[in-house]
Design an enzyme around this catalytic site. Structure first.
Site, PDB file in Angstrom:
ATOM      1  N   GLY A  81       0.821  -1.193   0.000  1.00  0.00           N
ATOM      2  CA  GLY A  81       0.000   0.000   0.000  1.00  0.00           C
ATOM      3  C   GLY A  81       0.862   1.252   0.000  1.00  0.00           C
ATOM      4  O   GLY A  81       1.176   1.787  -1.046  1.00  0.00           O
ATOM      5  N   SER A 177       4.648  -5.631  -3.651  1.00  0.00           N
ATOM      6  CA  SER A 177       4.308  -4.227  -3.773  1.00  0.00           C
ATOM      7  C   SER A 177       5.068  -3.386  -2.743  1.00  0.00           C
ATOM      8  O   SER A 177       6.291  -3.479  -2.666  1.00  0.00           O
ATOM      9  CB  SER A 177       2.788  -4.080  -3.645  1.00  0.00           C
ATOM     10  OG  SER A 177       2.351  -2.839  -4.091  1.00  0.00           O
ATOM     11  N   TYR A 178       4.376  -2.556  -1.950  1.00  0.00           N
ATOM     12  CA  TYR A 178       5.083  -1.748  -0.955  1.00  0.00           C
ATOM     13  C   TYR A 178       5.705  -2.607   0.143  1.00  0.00           C
ATOM     14  O   TYR A 178       6.561  -2.135   0.888  1.00  0.00           O
ATOM     15  CB  TYR A 178       4.160  -0.683  -0.340  1.00  0.00           C
ATOM     16  CG  TYR A 178       4.942   0.371   0.403  1.00  0.00           C
ATOM     17  CD1 TYR A 178       5.593   1.390  -0.290  1.00  0.00           C
ATOM     18  CD2 TYR A 178       5.073   0.319   1.788  1.00  0.00           C
ATOM     19  CE1 TYR A 178       6.341   2.336   0.387  1.00  0.00           C
ATOM     20  CE2 TYR A 178       5.816   1.267   2.467  1.00  0.00           C
ATOM     21  CZ  TYR A 178       6.450   2.275   1.758  1.00  0.00           C
ATOM     22  OH  TYR A 178       7.210   3.205   2.424  1.00  0.00           O
ATOM     23  N   ASP A 379       2.686  -5.762 -15.304  1.00  0.00           N
ATOM     24  CA  ASP A 379       2.377  -4.759 -14.290  1.00  0.00           C
ATOM     25  C   ASP A 379       2.977  -3.426 -14.717  1.00  0.00           C
ATOM     26  O   ASP A 379       4.171  -3.344 -15.010  1.00  0.00           O
ATOM     27  CB  ASP A 379       2.962  -5.197 -12.945  1.00  0.00           C
ATOM     28  CG  ASP A 379       2.824  -4.135 -11.863  1.00  0.00           C
ATOM     29  OD1 ASP A 379       1.883  -3.325 -11.949  1.00  0.00           O
ATOM     30  OD2 ASP A 379       3.643  -4.133 -10.930  1.00  0.00           O
ATOM     31  N   HIS A 431       0.483  -7.364 -11.469  1.00  0.00           N
ATOM     32  CA  HIS A 431       1.095  -6.953 -10.213  1.00  0.00           C
ATOM     33  C   HIS A 431       1.025  -8.040  -9.137  1.00  0.00           C
ATOM     34  O   HIS A 431       2.015  -8.318  -8.467  1.00  0.00           O
ATOM     35  CB  HIS A 431       0.392  -5.680  -9.731  1.00  0.00           C
ATOM     36  CG  HIS A 431       1.025  -5.046  -8.545  1.00  0.00           C
ATOM     37  ND1 HIS A 431       2.279  -4.480  -8.580  1.00  0.00           N
ATOM     38  CD2 HIS A 431       0.582  -4.886  -7.274  1.00  0.00           C
ATOM     39  CE1 HIS A 431       2.581  -3.988  -7.383  1.00  0.00           C
ATOM     40  NE2 HIS A 431       1.569  -4.224  -6.578  1.00  0.00           N
TER      41      HIS A 431
END
Length: 458
Positions: A81, A177-178, A379, A431
C-alpha cells in the site's frame, strides 16, 4: 526433489501432525466461517496486542500446512500500500487456501494454495489496515516504515507466545508491492536483534519479494520507460519526462513540466488497469470504469495493489458481515468493524518511507540470507523495468546468466541468478502474480523454499 532438514525422511508421515491435539491458541481457532468449504487443516484468526499501553493490536490469520505442519517452515506474508490488507489480497485473492467466490458471499478452495508447502501467516499491518487498530489516536500520526517494522517484530514474538511450537521453525518473509520496503526492513530488524538477544532468536532463512518497491528513483524511471515501451504514453511525453524529471531529487514534482508530464502518464493509465495492462477492467452497474490509478497527481503514488476491483468490492462485502467477523474473532459484541481492503488515510498520511532499501539488501546478502525477487511482466505500476533498474544498482556478479525457466513444458518467465540474489519474471502476469499464474507461482514458491534452481528445460 531432495528434502533438506527438517524435511528429511518425513514425506510419508502424513499422519504425523494430524493426530496431535490442538492445544495452541484454541480461542483463536476458526470453526464456523460462513461459506467455507470443508478443509483438513486447522486455521486461526484473531488479535495480537503489540503495545499494551496504547492498546495497539494487529489482526492475523494463520493457516497450518496441509500436511506436516509441525515440520514445515513458517512464512509470513505481507501486502503493501501502504495501507492495504494482506487478508483481503494475499490470503483470499492470491495464495491462501480459501479464496473469495466471485459473488463475495462465500469461499472456494484454492487448488494452488501455498500452505501445501508451508504454514502461512497473514498479517494486517500497520494499525489502521483491515481489522488492526490502536486505541490511541496519536499512534496514527506516527505511521511509517520504522513504526511498521517495529510493530511487526513485536507481533512475531507475541504470536510465538500463542503458538510456541512454531518458534523454532525455519522462517521466511514474503510479500509484494510496498512490502518491498516492509520485508527488508523487518528482516534487518530480526537480523540485528538475533545478534543482541539469542533468547528472542527467529530462524530467518530468506525473503521473497514480488513486484516490490525498492529504490524510488529507479522505480520511477522504470515506470516511465515501461509505459513508453508498451505504448501507453507518447514519444513526446516520454521525452519530456526524461528531460525535465530528476527522480533523484528530494521533490521532482517542484518542476512543473515534469509534474504535468507525469500527470499525463497517470491519466493514460486511468483508461486501463495499471496493475495488469492486458486484462479487462471492471465495469460498474452504471457502465463506469472502476479502475483508477488510485493516486494523487503531483506526488508519488504508492502502490495500492490488486488486480480485480470488483473482487476488491466483494472482499469488502464479505469481511463486513457480522457472522464473518464473529468467526474471525474480531467482533467485540457490540460494534461491527468497518473493514476496507485499503485504507486511504493510512496511505495519504504515511510519514516515513525509505527512498531505497538497497543498503539493506547489501547487508542481508552479506549474511547469506536467501533473497529471491520476482516480477509479473504486465504490471505497469512496479514494472519489471523498475525492478531490473533497482537491482542493477547492487552490481552483483552473475552466477547463472539470463535464461527462460519452464513450468509444465511452457516458458514461465525468465531468470537470472546472481551471487547473493535470484531474480525471475513471470510471463503474462500482472502486479499480484499468483492471481494470474497460480500454478507457476506455487512451483516457484516451492523452489524458493528448497533453494533449488527453476527448471531450465521443457
Amino acid at each position: 526433489m531432495v528434502f533438506p532438514a527438517p524435511f528429511a525422511d518425513c514425506r510419508h508421515w502424513h499422519w504425523y501432525n494430524e493426530k496431535k491435539p490442538d492445544l495452541e491458541a484454541a480461542e483463536d481457532r476458526v470453526t464456523s466461517l460462513p461459506g467455507q468449504p470443508s478443509v483438513d487443516f486447522r486455521h486461526y484468526a484473531g488479535y495480537v496486542t503489540v503495545n499494551e499501553t496504547n492498546g495497539r493490536a494487529l489482526f492475523y490469520w494463520f493457516y497450518e500446512a496441509t500436511t506436516l505442519s509441525k515440520e514445515k517452515p513458517l512464512v509470513l506474508w505481507l501486502n503493501g500500500g501502504p495501507g492495504c490488507s494482506s487478508v483481503g489480497y494475499g490470503a483470499t485473492q492470491e495464495i491462501g487456501p480459501l479464496l473469495l467466490d466471485a459473488d463475495g458471499r462465500g469461499l472456494k478452495l484454492n487448488s494452488f494454495a501455498w500452505n501445501t508447502e508451508a504454514n502461512l501467516l497473514f498479517l494486517e499491518s500497520p494499525i489502521g489496515v483491515g481489522f488492526s487498530y490502536s486505541n490511541t489516536s496519536g499512534d496514527y500520526d506516527n505511521l511509517g516504515d520504522d513504526f511498521t517494522a517495529n510493530d511487526a517484530y513485536a507481533f512475531l514474538h507475541k504470536w510465538f507466545l500463542k503458538f510456541p511450537s512454531y518458534r523454532n521453525h525455519i522462517f521466511y518473509i514474503a510479500g509484494e508491492s510496498y512490502a518491498g520496503k516492509y520485508i527488508p526492513e523487518l528482516a534487518e530488524l530480526i537480523h540485528d536483534n538475533n545478534k543482541i538477544d539469542r533468547s528472542s532468536f527467529v530462524d530467518l532463512r530468506g525473503i521473497l519479494l514480488g513486484n516490490p518497491e525498492t529504490f524510488d528513483a529507479e522505480d520511477w524511471k522504470g515506470m516511465v520507460d515501461y509505459a513508453w515501451s508498451h505504448a501507453v504514453i507518447s514519444d513526446e511525453t516520454h521525452k519530456t519526462i526524461v528531460k525535465s524529471c530528476n527522480f533523484y531529487s528530494d521533490n521532482p514534482w517542484n518542476d512543473t513540466e515534469c509534474a504535468d508530464a507525469v500527470d499525463e502518464l497517470l491519466n493514460q493509465y486511468r483508461a486501463i488497469d495499471i496493475y495488469s495492462l492486458y486484462t479487462s477492467v471492471c465495469i460498474g452497474a452504471n457502465n463506469a470504469t472502476l479502475v483508477t490509478a488510485r493516486s494523487s497527481l503531483k506526488m508519488m503514488p504508492r502502490v495500492m495493489g490488486g488486480y480485480d476491483p470488483c473482487l476488491d468490492d466483494y472482499a469488502k462485502s464479505y469481511y463486513n458481515r457480522l457472522e464473518v467477523q464473529k468467526a474471525l474473532h474480531v467482533y467485540d459484541g457490540s460494534n461491527l468493524k468497518n473493514w476496507s481492503i485499503c485504507n486511504m488515510t493510512v496511505f495519504d498520511s504515511w510519514s516515513d518511507s525509505k527512498g531505497s532499501v538497497l543498503p539493506i539488501y547489501r547487508k542481508l546478502i552479506a549474511t547469506g540470507l536467501r533473497i529471491w525477487v520476482y516480477s509479473g511482466d504486465t504490471d505497469g505500476r512496479v514494472p519489471v523495468l523498475s525492478t531490473r533498474y533497482s537491482l542493477s544498482m547492487l552490481g552483483l556478479p552473475i552466477k547463472n546468466p539470463w535464461r527462460p525457466w519452464y513450468h509444465q513444458k511452457q516458458v514461465g518467465g525468465w531468470i537470472q541468478e546472481y551471487y547473493g540474489l535470484t531474480f525471475a519474471t513471470f510471463r503474462g502476469a500482472g502486479h499480484a502474480v499468483p492471481i494470474f499464474k497460480p500454478s507457476e507461482s506455487l512451483a516457484f514458491f516451492s523452489s524458493f523454499l528448497y533453494g533449488e534452481s527453476l527448471p531450465s528445460h521443457r
